[in-house]
Each structure stands twice: as structure tokens, then as C-alpha cells.
Motif scaffolding. Structure first.
Motif, PDB file in Angstrom:
ATOM      1  N   SER A 103       0.810  -1.216   0.000  1.00 25.12           N
ATOM      2  CA  SER A 103       0.000   0.000   0.000  1.00 25.12           C
ATOM      3  C   SER A 103       0.849   1.274   0.000  1.00 25.12           C
ATOM      4  CB  SER A 103      -0.951   0.007   1.197  1.00 25.12           C
ATOM      5  OG  SER A 103      -0.217  -0.038   2.399  1.00 25.12           O
ATOM      6  N   ALA A 104       2.134   1.139  -0.270  1.00 29.74           N
ATOM      7  CA  ALA A 104       2.999   2.317  -0.330  1.00 29.74           C
ATOM      8  C   ALA A 104       2.688   3.125  -1.587  1.00 29.74           C
ATOM      9  CB  ALA A 104       4.467   1.903  -0.324  1.00 29.74           C
ATOM     10  N   ALA A 105       2.520   4.407  -1.417  1.00 27.85           N
ATOM     11  CA  ALA A 105       2.323   5.322  -2.535  1.00 27.85           C
ATOM     12  C   ALA A 105       3.694   5.893  -2.911  1.00 27.85           C
ATOM     13  CB  ALA A 105       1.347   6.426  -2.126  1.00 27.85           C
ATOM     14  N   PRO A 106       3.781   6.588  -4.027  1.00 23.36           N
ATOM     15  CA  PRO A 106       5.079   7.172  -4.403  1.00 23.36           C
ATOM     16  C   PRO A 106       5.665   8.029  -3.279  1.00 23.36           C
ATOM     17  CG  PRO A 106       3.536   7.366  -6.215  1.00 23.36           C
ATOM     18  CD  PRO A 106       2.752   6.852  -5.032  1.00 23.36           C
ATOM     19  N   ILE A 107       6.952   7.881  -3.093  1.00 28.66           N
ATOM     20  CA  ILE A 107       7.653   8.645  -2.055  1.00 28.66           C
ATOM     21  C   ILE A 107       8.029   9.989  -2.651  1.00 28.66           C
ATOM     22  CG2 ILE A 107       9.706   8.730  -0.592  1.00 28.66           C
ATOM     23  CD1 ILE A 107       9.549   5.639  -0.534  1.00 28.66           C
ATOM     24  N   THR A 108       7.430  11.040  -2.119  1.00 30.63           N
ATOM     25  CA  THR A 108       7.646  12.381  -2.670  1.00 30.63           C
ATOM     26  C   THR A 108       8.197  13.367  -1.640  1.00 30.63           C
ATOM     27  OG1 THR A 108       5.360  12.983  -2.172  1.00 30.63           O
ATOM     28  CG2 THR A 108       5.788  12.088  -4.369  1.00 30.63           C
ATOM     29  N   ASP A 109       8.316  12.945  -0.403  1.00 35.20           N
ATOM     30  CA  ASP A 109       8.722  13.864   0.661  1.00 35.20           C
ATOM     31  C   ASP A 109      10.191  13.745   1.059  1.00 35.20           C
ATOM     32  OD1 ASP A 109       6.153  15.127   1.252  1.00 35.20           O
ATOM     33  OD2 ASP A 109       5.541  13.123   1.840  1.00 35.20           O
ATOM     34  N   VAL A 110      10.922  12.882   0.394  1.00 33.05           N
ATOM     35  CA  VAL A 110      12.329  12.669   0.749  1.00 33.05           C
ATOM     36  C   VAL A 110      13.209  13.388  -0.277  1.00 33.05           C
ATOM     37  CG1 VAL A 110      14.128  10.943   1.136  1.00 33.05           C
ATOM     38  CG2 VAL A 110      11.758  10.436   1.775  1.00 33.05           C
ATOM     39  N   PRO A 111      14.102  14.256   0.162  1.00 34.78           N
ATOM     40  CA  PRO A 111      14.995  14.945  -0.772  1.00 34.78           C
ATOM     41  C   PRO A 111      15.887  13.945  -1.525  1.00 34.78           C
ATOM     42  CG  PRO A 111      15.093  15.971   1.398  1.00 34.78           C
ATOM     43  CD  PRO A 111      14.306  14.707   1.550  1.00 34.78           C
ATOM     44  N   TYR A 112      16.242  14.309  -2.734  1.00 33.02           N
ATOM     45  CA  TYR A 112      17.036  13.434  -3.598  1.00 33.02           C
ATOM     46  C   TYR A 112      18.293  12.929  -2.880  1.00 33.02           C
ATOM     47  CZ  TYR A 112      19.899  11.819  -7.451  1.00 33.02           C
ATOM     48  OH  TYR A 112      20.708  11.059  -8.254  1.00 33.02           O
ATOM     49  N   ASN A 113      18.980  13.783  -2.165  1.00 28.45           N
ATOM     50  CA  ASN A 113      20.240  13.392  -1.514  1.00 28.45           C
ATOM     51  C   ASN A 113      20.050  12.331  -0.433  1.00 28.45           C
ATOM     52  OD1 ASN A 113      21.682  15.138  -3.131  1.00 28.45           O
ATOM     53  ND2 ASN A 113      21.698  16.790  -1.617  1.00 28.45           N
ATOM     54  N   ASP A 114      18.848  12.208   0.110  1.00 30.16           N
ATOM     55  CA  ASP A 114      18.570  11.208   1.147  1.00 30.16           C
ATOM     56  C   ASP A 114      17.804   9.990   0.626  1.00 30.16           C
ATOM     57  OD1 ASP A 114      19.811  12.583   3.221  1.00 30.16           O
ATOM     58  OD2 ASP A 114      17.996  13.697   3.734  1.00 30.16           O
ATOM     59  N   MET A 115      17.379  10.033  -0.636  1.00 26.37           N
ATOM     60  CA  MET A 115      16.488   8.992  -1.161  1.00 26.37           C
ATOM     61  C   MET A 115      17.104   7.593  -1.114  1.00 26.37           C
ATOM     62  SD  MET A 115      13.430   8.482  -2.289  1.00 26.37           S
ATOM     63  CE  MET A 115      12.792  10.029  -2.895  1.00 26.37           C
ATOM     64  N   GLU A 116      18.337   7.422  -1.551  1.00 23.56           N
ATOM     65  CA  GLU A 116      18.945   6.087  -1.558  1.00 23.56           C
ATOM     66  C   GLU A 116      19.031   5.512  -0.148  1.00 23.56           C
ATOM     67  OE1 GLU A 116      23.021   3.811  -3.012  1.00 23.56           O
ATOM     68  OE2 GLU A 116      22.619   5.847  -3.716  1.00 23.56           O
TER      69      GLU A 116
END
Length: 124
Positions: A103-116
Motif C-alpha cells: 500500500s505504499a504510494a510514491p515517495i515524494t517527501d524525501v529529498p534526492y540526496n537522502d532517497m537512496e
């Protein structure tokens, strides 16, 4: 429902799109027609404490950024939430765990530098 399938299921926290999340859910099988079906119970709060001890950076990522969860399968009901996977009270107490890839929706709240690192933290 996932519990009715024969495939092996990963451990999840059911209904993370509800606010508040249910505190406990118990499914009971009266008659099992499939082989296997061992049950697993995971203490998500204990897992979060261990994560904090073993990898504080991952713990901080999962408490700092919101994840999005959504249910919209029947076309009539649309439930969604935007909360951290590990939610803390103002004084730092763990008050909720949310983890469910289905049920995970797209992750949009994490900055690119922290995404990995955020993705790695989710699977730690």
C-alpha cells in the motif's frame, strides 16, 4: 486479502493508510486447505528500537520524512495517509509503525540526496 494467498508474504504493518493505525489485528484461520502457512509475529516497536541502536542514521531518516500510504482498490473507498514510517511523540517516544510495500504510494517527501539511504533504511 493477502492472508488468503498461498505465496509467502513478507512481514507488514497492516492498514498504514489509516490514521490512527490499528493497534492490533488478529486473523484466525478455522480451516487451512493449503500446505505451509506458518505465522510470524513481529514486534515493530522492538524492531524500531534495534534500528535506532544499530543504525541511528536509518532510524532518523524513517522518523524525519513522511511516507505515503494509500488504499483505493474497490473504487469506492479511498484511504490515504502521509506520516513517518516510525512516528515519534514530541518527547521522542515511538508511537506508531507504518510498513507495507503493497500500500505504499510514491515517495515524494524525501529529498534526492537522502532517497537512496531512505530506501535502504526501509529494508534494513
Amino acid at each position: 486479502h493477502l492472508s488468503l494467498r498461498r505465496q509467502r508474504q513478507m512481514c507488514i504493518r497492516d492498514s498504514p493508510y489509516r490514521d490512527p493505525v490499528p493497534t492490533i489485528q488478529i486473523l484466525y484461520c478455522l480451516e487451512n486447505s493449503a500446505s505451509g502457512g506458518d505465522s510470524k509475529v513481529v514486534d515493530g516497536f522492538k524492531a524500531a528500537i534495534l534500528l535506532k541502536e544499530e543504525n541511528p542514521e536509518y532510524f532518523n531518516l524513517l522518523t524525519k520524512y513522511c511516507a505515503r500510504f494509500e488504499y483505493n482498490e474497490d473504487g469506492k473507498t479511498h484511504l490515504q495517509s502521509r506520516r513517518p514510517m516510525i512516528e515519534l511523540s514530541p518527547d521522542g517516544e515511538i508511537i506508531a509503525i507504518r510498513f507495507n510495500n503493497r500500500s505504499a504510494a510514491p515517495i515524494t517527501d524525501v529529498p534526492y540526496n537522502d532517497m537512496e539511504n531512505f530506501y535502504e533504511a526501509r529494508l534494513f
